[in-house]
Design an enzyme around this catalytic site. Structure first.
Site, PDB file in Angstrom:
ATOM      1  N   ASN A 117       0.836  -1.201   0.000  1.00 55.17           N
ATOM      2  CA  ASN A 117       0.000   0.000   0.000  1.00 55.17           C
ATOM      3  C   ASN A 117       0.866   1.244   0.000  1.00 55.17           C
ATOM      4  O   ASN A 117       1.957   1.271   0.570  1.00 55.17           O
ATOM      5  CB  ASN A 117      -0.972  -0.020   1.197  1.00 55.17           C
ATOM      6  CG  ASN A 117      -0.416   0.687   2.424  1.00 55.17           C
ATOM      7  OD1 ASN A 117      -0.476   1.917   2.540  1.00 55.17           O
ATOM      8  ND2 ASN A 117       0.179  -0.086   3.345  1.00 55.17           N
ATOM      9  N   PHE A 121      -1.724   8.119   4.299  1.00 54.48           N
ATOM     10  CA  PHE A 121      -2.526   8.733   5.371  1.00 54.48           C
ATOM     11  C   PHE A 121      -3.790   9.405   4.826  1.00 54.48           C
ATOM     12  O   PHE A 121      -4.116  10.540   5.187  1.00 54.48           O
ATOM     13  CB  PHE A 121      -1.712   9.788   6.142  1.00 54.48           C
ATOM     14  CG  PHE A 121      -0.670   9.257   7.080  1.00 54.48           C
ATOM     15  CD1 PHE A 121      -0.600   7.911   7.419  1.00 54.48           C
ATOM     16  CD2 PHE A 121       0.262  10.119   7.667  1.00 54.48           C
ATOM     17  CE1 PHE A 121       0.373   7.436   8.301  1.00 54.48           C
ATOM     18  CE2 PHE A 121       1.236   9.643   8.547  1.00 54.48           C
ATOM     19  CZ  PHE A 121       1.287   8.301   8.861  1.00 54.48           C
ATOM     20  N   ASN A 179       2.951   7.546  15.302  1.00 57.18           N
ATOM     21  CA  ASN A 179       3.370   6.750  14.138  1.00 57.18           C
ATOM     22  C   ASN A 179       4.378   7.532  13.304  1.00 57.18           C
ATOM     23  O   ASN A 179       4.013   8.452  12.586  1.00 57.18           O
ATOM     24  CB  ASN A 179       2.136   6.394  13.303  1.00 57.18           C
ATOM     25  CG  ASN A 179       2.518   5.668  12.017  1.00 57.18           C
ATOM     26  OD1 ASN A 179       3.604   5.120  11.909  1.00 57.18           O
ATOM     27  ND2 ASN A 179       1.618   5.685  11.053  1.00 57.18           N
ATOM     28  N   SER A 182       5.337   5.344   8.779  1.00 51.61           N
ATOM     29  CA  SER A 182       4.712   5.125   7.477  1.00 51.61           C
ATOM     30  C   SER A 182       5.714   5.475   6.392  1.00 51.61           C
ATOM     31  O   SER A 182       6.335   6.540   6.433  1.00 51.61           O
ATOM     32  CB  SER A 182       3.479   6.005   7.300  1.00 51.61           C
ATOM     33  OG  SER A 182       3.088   5.975   5.938  1.00 51.61           O
ATOM     34  N   ASN A 184       4.865   6.106   3.403  1.00 55.78           N
ATOM     35  CA  ASN A 184       4.135   6.730   2.302  1.00 55.78           C
ATOM     36  C   ASN A 184       3.928   8.232   2.445  1.00 55.78           C
ATOM     37  O   ASN A 184       3.244   8.848   1.638  1.00 55.78           O
ATOM     38  CB  ASN A 184       2.790   6.019   2.125  1.00 55.78           C
ATOM     39  CG  ASN A 184       2.990   4.556   1.799  1.00 55.78           C
ATOM     40  OD1 ASN A 184       3.810   4.223   0.937  1.00 55.78           O
ATOM     41  ND2 ASN A 184       2.274   3.682   2.492  1.00 55.78           N
ATOM     42  N   THR A 185       4.480   8.808   3.497  1.00 54.16           N
ATOM     43  CA  THR A 185       4.521  10.260   3.618  1.00 54.16           C
ATOM     44  C   THR A 185       5.993  10.625   3.526  1.00 54.16           C
ATOM     45  O   THR A 185       6.768  10.279   4.430  1.00 54.16           O
ATOM     46  CB  THR A 185       3.912  10.718   4.969  1.00 54.16           C
ATOM     47  OG1 THR A 185       2.533  10.357   4.994  1.00 54.16           O
ATOM     48  CG2 THR A 185       4.040  12.217   5.161  1.00 54.16           C
ATOM     49  N   LYS A 218       5.355   3.715  17.195  1.00 55.83           N
ATOM     50  CA  LYS A 218       5.359   2.656  16.165  1.00 55.83           C
ATOM     51  C   LYS A 218       6.512   2.883  15.200  1.00 55.83           C
ATOM     52  O   LYS A 218       6.612   3.940  14.580  1.00 55.83           O
ATOM     53  CB  LYS A 218       4.032   2.643  15.414  1.00 55.83           C
ATOM     54  CG  LYS A 218       3.946   1.496  14.400  1.00 55.83           C
ATOM     55  CD  LYS A 218       2.528   1.306  13.911  1.00 55.83           C
ATOM     56  CE  LYS A 218       2.429   0.175  12.903  1.00 55.83           C
ATOM     57  NZ  LYS A 218       1.059  -0.009  12.417  1.00 55.83           N
ATOM     58  N   ASN A 247       5.872  -1.425  11.414  1.00 53.50           N
ATOM     59  CA  ASN A 247       5.047  -0.994  10.285  1.00 53.50           C
ATOM     60  C   ASN A 247       5.414  -1.818   9.037  1.00 53.50           C
ATOM     61  O   ASN A 247       6.143  -2.797   9.133  1.00 53.50           O
ATOM     62  CB  ASN A 247       5.296   0.502  10.035  1.00 53.50           C
ATOM     63  CG  ASN A 247       4.029   1.211   9.558  1.00 53.50           C
ATOM     64  OD1 ASN A 247       3.372   0.744   8.625  1.00 53.50           O
ATOM     65  ND2 ASN A 247       3.692   2.319  10.178  1.00 53.50           N
TER      66      ASN A 247
HETATM   67  C1  LIG Z   1      -3.590  -0.915   3.524  1.00 53.18           C
HETATM   68  C2  LIG Z   1      -2.795  -0.669   4.764  1.00 53.18           C
HETATM   69  C3  LIG Z   1      -2.865   0.562   5.398  1.00 53.18           C
HETATM   70  C4  LIG Z   1      -2.117   0.808   6.545  1.00 53.18           C
HETATM   71  N1  LIG Z   1      -2.244   2.025   7.162  1.00 53.18           N
HETATM   72  C5  LIG Z   1      -1.561   2.234   8.310  1.00 53.18           C
HETATM   73  C6  LIG Z   1      -1.713   3.463   8.998  1.00 53.18           C
HETATM   74  O1  LIG Z   1      -2.486   4.331   8.618  1.00 53.18           O
HETATM   75  N2  LIG Z   1      -0.976   3.633  10.137  1.00 53.18           N
HETATM   76  C7  LIG Z   1      -0.135   2.683  10.633  1.00 53.18           C
HETATM   77  O2  LIG Z   1       0.483   2.881  11.669  1.00 53.18           O
HETATM   78  N3  LIG Z   1       0.011   1.501  10.001  1.00 53.18           N
HETATM   79  C8  LIG Z   1      -0.674   1.255   8.858  1.00 53.18           C
HETATM   80  N4  LIG Z   1      -0.545   0.054   8.224  1.00 53.18           N
HETATM   81  C9  LIG Z   1       0.422  -0.941   8.762  1.00 53.18           C
HETATM   82  C10 LIG Z   1      -0.221  -1.991   9.647  1.00 53.18           C
HETATM   83  O3  LIG Z   1      -0.767  -1.410  10.811  1.00 53.18           O
HETATM   84  C11 LIG Z   1       0.823  -3.064  10.044  1.00 53.18           C
HETATM   85  O4  LIG Z   1       1.855  -2.438  10.789  1.00 53.18           O
HETATM   86  C12 LIG Z   1       1.439  -3.740   8.836  1.00 53.18           C
HETATM   87  O5  LIG Z   1       0.461  -3.967   7.844  1.00 53.18           O
HETATM   88  C13 LIG Z   1       2.081  -5.079   9.195  1.00 53.18           C
HETATM   89  O6  LIG Z   1       1.128  -5.985   9.722  1.00 53.18           O
HETATM   90  P1  LIG Z   1       0.427  -7.141   8.838  1.00 53.18           P
HETATM   91  O7  LIG Z   1       1.508  -7.885   8.142  1.00 53.18           O
HETATM   92  O8  LIG Z   1      -0.348  -7.950   9.837  1.00 53.18           O
HETATM   93  O9  LIG Z   1      -0.470  -6.443   7.878  1.00 53.18           O
HETATM   94  C14 LIG Z   1      -1.278  -0.202   7.063  1.00 53.18           C
HETATM   95  C15 LIG Z   1      -1.215  -1.456   6.440  1.00 53.18           C
HETATM   96  C16 LIG Z   1      -1.970  -1.691   5.309  1.00 53.18           C
HETATM   97  C17 LIG Z   1      -1.891  -3.056   4.658  1.00 53.18           C
END
Ligand SMILES: Cc1cc2nc3c(=O)[nH]c(=O)nc-3n(C[C@H](O)[C@H](O)[C@H](O)COP(=O)(O)O)c2cc1C
Length: 356
Positions: A117, A121, A179, A182, A184-185, A218, A247
């Site tokens: 992804n 945000f 957090n 991320s 993506n920012t 995080k 993350n």
């Molecule tokens: C589509 C998507 C959006 C995410 N958005 C956020 C976010 O807004 N803030 C954040 O701290 N982590 C975000 N994450 C990260 C997840 O909270 C997690 O740290 C990461 O996906 C690893 O866990 P997983 O393998 O169980 O998915 C996002 C993950 C995905 C897949």
């Protein structure tokens, strides 16, 4: 990773239909559907007693939580609690609403059981979520809904955005997650660097008061050993209550799906080894002084249990829910309790970190 049993849940029959459609569209429908149901959640009290623990001064009835990013706008936290999660993290919420990156920005890598992804945000802003969160807190004061906060992409002062998030969202949150991980920012992960992180945590602490809930940080899985040491020292010095590891990753372990080369953060099964390694690194560095929350690639009870034995007090998941559906939450929860009992642990706390 353990091989999961064949999935015969209802979700396994619905999944091919959902996966034939655009990932973000399905995501939005799902949240809308969940949000449209009455908030008839009653906090479950049927968790195995061995799963309950106190972490950062909060009582978690089960260590299995929903990771941030699925319910960014806190539209349906009670529905996720009703699925059997012991706690839910909403967000990332930024001070101002923002649209995020251009679409498409969410990709399923089905053959890899992964997601890439680069949402950036996208969220409706902190104020829009406040009422719902405050209502939930009044109705179910014991329910653990954490709020993950971030900075706006175009903010002139990103550190001030975090301070504002703490002040504004604190009263409505069981805990807050800062957090800084991320991918993506642009530039956001730079806030994990020593001097910037110290400044950020000082700004956060300056607005903390007796009513501020515990604050978690995080981090990314893409960290060098010196960075792990620096972050650990600062987290201890600045009295941060827990670390969430981790993350999504910018690295690309070998992937076979056609979307493998999309840019953004990778999550799901291929993140498993890296997230586990980083968890162990932080366990060694923190020496058990700071509770750890493990996230990244967890998709079965064996893996959840391995993270606890490696030092995690709590675990979270996101991607596995997309691949295995809501029944996974109960499977992991029950599987964890069974493993604790089989190994002679009366309470999860006794198992935390025994392997490291
Ligand atoms: C589509 C998507 C959006 C995410 N958005 C956020 C976010 O807004 N803030 C954040 O701290 N982590 C975000 N994450 C990260 C997840 O909270 C997690 O740290 C990461 O996906 C690893 O866990 P997983 O393998 O169980 O998915 C996002 C993950 C995905 C897949």
């Amino acid at each position: 990773m353990a091989v999961s049993a064949p999935d015969m849940s209802l979700y396994s029959f619905v999944r091919p239909l959902l996966f034939a459609l655009d990932a973000e569209t399905v995501h939005n429908w799902t949240i809308r559907l969940l949000a449209s149901k009455n908030a008839d959640y009653i906090p479950p009290d049927d968790f195995d007693d061995a799963l309950a623990s106190e972490v950062a001064g909060l009582r978690f009835p089960s260590p299995v939580g929903l990771a941030a990013g699925l319910d960014k706008n806190a539209r349906a936290p009670w529905q996720f609690l009703g699925m059997g999660f012991g706690f839910v993290e909403v967000g990332t919420l930024t001070p101002l609403p923002q649209p995020g990156n251009p679409k498409p920005r969410l990709f399923r890598l089905a053959q890899d059981e992964a997601i890439i992804n680069r949402m950036g945000f996208n969220n409706a802003g902190q104020t829009a979520a406040l009422d719902r969160l405050a209502r939930l807190r009044r109705a179910y004061p014991k329910a653990i809904v954490g709020v993950n906060i971030g900075a706006n992409k175009d903010s002139a002062d990103r550190i001030a955005d975090y301070a504002q998030g703490v002040a504004r969202m604190g009263p409505a949150a069981a805990y807050l997650t800062v957090n800084v991980s991320s991918p993506n920012t642009p530039g956001l992960r730079g806030l994990q660097d020593g001097a910037a992180l110290a400044e950020l945590l000082d700004a956060v602490n300056a607005v903390r008061n007796a009513k501020t809930p515990p604050i978690f940080l995080k981090v990314a899985p893409d960290l060098e050993p010196e960075e792990v040491e620096t972050i650990t020292a600062l987290v201890i010095e600045k009295k941060i209550d827990a670390l969430i590891v981790a993350n999504t990753t910018l690295s690309r372990p070998s992937l076979i799906s056609r979307h493998a080369n999309e840019s953004g953060g990778l999550s799901g099964a291929p993140l498993n080894d890296l997230a586990m390694q980083r968890l162990k690194d932080f366990r060694m560095a923190t020496k058990g002084k700071i509770p750890l929350v493990a996230v990244g690639g967890i998709d079965n009870a064996d893996e959840a249990y391995a993270r606890i034995r490696a030092g995690a007090s709590l675990i979270q998941l996101y991607s596995a829910l997309i691949y295995h559906g809501p029944s996974l939450v109960g499977l992991i929860t029950q599987g964890l309790a069974a493993r604790l009992h089989a190994d002679g642990f009366a309470h999860i706390k006794e198992a935390v970190g025994v392997d490291v």
